[in-house]
Design a protein around this motif. Sequence first.
Motif, mmCIF file in Angstrom:
data_model
loop_
_atom_site.group_PDB
_atom_site.id
_atom_site.type_symbol
_atom_site.label_atom_id
_atom_site.label_comp_id
_atom_site.label_asym_id
_atom_site.label_seq_id
_atom_site.Cartn_x
_atom_site.Cartn_y
_atom_site.Cartn_z
ATOM 1 N N THR A 134 84.897 -5.814 -28.481
ATOM 2 C CA THR A 134 84.699 -4.929 -29.623
ATOM 3 C C THR A 134 86.050 -4.502 -30.174
ATOM 4 N N PHE A 135 86.282 -4.836 -31.425
ATOM 5 C CA PHE A 135 87.506 -4.443 -32.121
ATOM 6 C C PHE A 135 87.197 -3.214 -32.986
ATOM 7 N N VAL A 136 88.050 -2.219 -32.886
ATOM 8 C CA VAL A 136 87.845 -0.954 -33.601
ATOM 9 C C VAL A 136 88.998 -0.776 -34.596
ATOM 10 N N MET A 137 88.644 -0.741 -35.870
ATOM 11 C CA MET A 137 89.639 -0.663 -36.939
ATOM 12 C C MET A 137 89.666 0.738 -37.544
ATOM 13 N N THR A 138 90.858 1.224 -37.815
ATOM 14 C CA THR A 138 91.031 2.421 -38.635
ATOM 15 C C THR A 138 91.326 1.959 -40.056
ATOM 16 N N THR A 139 90.437 2.300 -40.982
ATOM 17 C CA THR A 139 90.548 1.794 -42.349
ATOM 18 C C THR A 139 90.750 2.923 -43.345
ATOM 19 N N GLN A 140 91.367 2.564 -44.447
ATOM 20 C CA GLN A 140 91.535 3.461 -45.583
ATOM 21 C C GLN A 140 91.040 2.739 -46.831
ATOM 22 N N TYR A 141 90.449 3.494 -47.741
ATOM 23 C CA TYR A 141 90.013 2.868 -48.995
ATOM 24 C C TYR A 141 89.878 3.902 -50.107
ATOM 25 N N ASN A 142 90.084 3.410 -51.316
ATOM 26 C CA ASN A 142 89.786 4.182 -52.522
ATOM 27 C C ASN A 142 88.382 3.790 -52.945
ATOM 28 N N ASP A 171 92.475 -2.216 -52.603
ATOM 29 C CA ASP A 171 92.026 -0.828 -52.458
ATOM 30 C C ASP A 171 91.350 -0.572 -51.115
ATOM 31 N N ILE A 172 91.402 -1.545 -50.204
ATOM 32 C CA ILE A 172 90.935 -1.361 -48.823
ATOM 33 C C ILE A 172 92.066 -1.771 -47.885
ATOM 34 N N VAL A 173 92.444 -0.867 -46.988
ATOM 35 C CA VAL A 173 93.598 -1.082 -46.118
ATOM 36 C C VAL A 173 93.176 -0.870 -44.666
ATOM 37 N N ILE A 174 93.632 -1.753 -43.792
ATOM 38 C CA ILE A 174 93.440 -1.576 -42.347
ATOM 39 C C ILE A 174 94.740 -1.043 -41.762
ATOM 40 N N ARG A 175 94.676 0.127 -41.151
ATOM 41 C CA ARG A 175 95.871 0.758 -40.612
ATOM 42 C C ARG A 175 96.117 0.367 -39.159
ATOM 43 N N THR A 176 95.066 0.271 -38.346
ATOM 44 C CA THR A 176 95.217 -0.141 -36.949
ATOM 45 C C THR A 176 93.987 -0.938 -36.526
ATOM 46 N N ILE A 177 94.183 -1.807 -35.527
ATOM 47 C CA ILE A 177 93.070 -2.475 -34.850
ATOM 48 C C ILE A 177 93.329 -2.388 -33.351
ATOM 49 N N ARG A 178 92.378 -1.817 -32.634
ATOM 50 C CA ARG A 178 92.463 -1.719 -31.185
ATOM 51 C C ARG A 178 91.192 -2.300 -30.567
ATOM 52 N N MET A 179 91.200 -2.486 -29.269
ATOM 53 C CA MET A 179 90.034 -3.006 -28.562
ATOM 54 C C MET A 179 89.404 -1.912 -27.725
ATOM 55 N N TRP A 180 88.072 -1.947 -27.672
ATOM 56 C CA TRP A 180 87.347 -0.962 -26.881
ATOM 57 C C TRP A 180 87.401 -1.360 -25.418
ATOM 58 N N ASN A 181 87.765 -0.400 -24.558
ATOM 59 C CA ASN A 181 87.946 -0.666 -23.137
ATOM 60 C C ASN A 181 87.009 0.181 -22.283
ATOM 61 N N GLY A 182 85.985 0.770 -22.908
ATOM 62 C CA GLY A 182 85.064 1.622 -22.171
ATOM 63 C C GLY A 182 84.012 0.825 -21.430
ATOM 64 N N SER A 183 83.316 1.483 -20.521
ATOM 65 C CA SER A 183 82.277 0.818 -19.734
ATOM 66 C C SER A 183 81.001 0.617 -20.539
ATOM 67 N N ALA A 184 80.655 1.565 -21.411
ATOM 68 C CA ALA A 184 79.462 1.456 -22.261
ATOM 69 C C ALA A 184 79.850 0.838 -23.600
ATOM 70 N N PRO A 185 78.904 0.185 -24.282
ATOM 71 C CA PRO A 185 79.195 -0.385 -25.606
ATOM 72 C C PRO A 185 79.655 0.689 -26.585
ATOM 73 N N PHE A 186 80.539 0.321 -27.503
ATOM 74 C CA PHE A 186 81.066 1.272 -28.473
ATOM 75 C C PHE A 186 80.213 1.251 -29.740
ATOM 76 N N GLU A 187 79.766 2.424 -30.151
ATOM 77 C CA GLU A 187 79.055 2.588 -31.420
ATOM 78 C C GLU A 187 79.792 3.649 -32.222
ATOM 79 N N ALA A 188 80.182 3.293 -33.431
ATOM 80 C CA ALA A 188 81.099 4.126 -34.215
ATOM 81 C C ALA A 188 80.528 5.499 -34.547
ATOM 82 N N ARG A 189 79.205 5.615 -34.635
ATOM 83 C CA ARG A 189 78.595 6.886 -35.031
ATOM 84 C C ARG A 189 78.126 7.715 -33.836
#
Length: 439
Positions: free
Chosen positions: A15-23, A201-219
Amino acid sequence: MDTTTPSPSKRQVITFVMTTQYNGFAYAGFQRQTRTPTSMASSNEEDSTATTGKKRKRNNHTNQEMQAAKINNKSGRKSNAVITVQDQIENALQKWTGLSLLTLRVRGAGRTDKGVHATHQVVAFDVPLSLVIDHDGGEANNNEEKYRDDDMKISAHALPLLKEAHQTLAKHKSASTDTETTPFVDQWKIRRAISTRLPTDIVIRTIRMWNGSAPFEARQNVACKTYIYRLRFRCIAYESNAKSTEGQTNLHPICNAGPHLLRRLNDNNTVWLSQWPLDKEKLRQACEPFVGRHNFCNFVHKAERKVGNSRPSLVRRRERYQQSTSKDADDENDDDKFLMDLFEFNLHMQPEEEHDKTFPPIIDATFSLKAKGFHRSQVRNLVGFVVDVARGERSLDDAKVLLGESDNTEDEKSLPTVNSAPASGLCLANVEYEHDDFL
């Protein structure tokens, strides 16, 4: 031999987790909207048939329909297709990885509305581990091998970078460390590859990988969300010597000049230009009653209030407020979904330098609101209300009435009107999680 398809919940993914910015000015919100089956939407649950050929065929057909709609629009014919931020991100990911939307399962932390911006939207997507391990010299799990289809292949552009990312993740998991802090490893090569396929008008600031034991859900497991709202206005001021025929002091003429004199070159539709002069002290005071635990149902979009007819009556909300302030209050028994804690509703004001010192000053105001989560249109309605107070259309006492914490109003129909602030000034500024298991 067992030929059953493994459950998606058991499927191993990176699971890749991106921090994004957008107008958000050009987009109909973040979340995908048109011609989208439920299983393809940005949801927190993965469809149990996501790995079947039938579902994948439906997905491809849907993408073809969307592309046709875009082509028709370019040719001048009318099209009902709308473009969202998620559409653009999914399109970029598909082009780079060669994987289907059902496989990537893109999801975001916040469903920002049309015209709303973000400087810290969290977007996650999955890559099946078997597709990377098989090319990485490792041994794929038997179930994972069964999951693979002939038509599911990672593109030659993406495979080397995904292999490198997997090796980094595997090395971190196998290494023994005494530190509790997970190192920050930005997958900048993957970030560059995706960014070259995104509009400006869409920018990706960082991409990291999820390292937790349970699946990652953004919400899920969100500790705090921060929204900011930008407002520019002219302070209300009166002429010192001029009086009307009734003996009242007149407003300074420039206060009635409208929003056009407030425009600046770098605004880019990210600030609300107030057409009214405002009282800055009332603006600050109007924010204070909302901090803490309150029932915000009158500040939520009417469509959400109607769902399930869950909106409590004014009398019931007043009773709940009185119970919550008593010593015997039991918050766990309160099932009102609009009862929530607003951690912060701050206002920072910065005056602009005016060339003509006789003019009342222009103020750049930034509201900052923090909570574990917000309901639809809640932030914009709160800002709209405090602006109405600052321009004299509402009183400070109306806040308690709308929160159901006043005895002055007995009739629902007599509640003060809540006007929503424009989407242009709103921005998702930060999303914090309970667990920071990102590599």
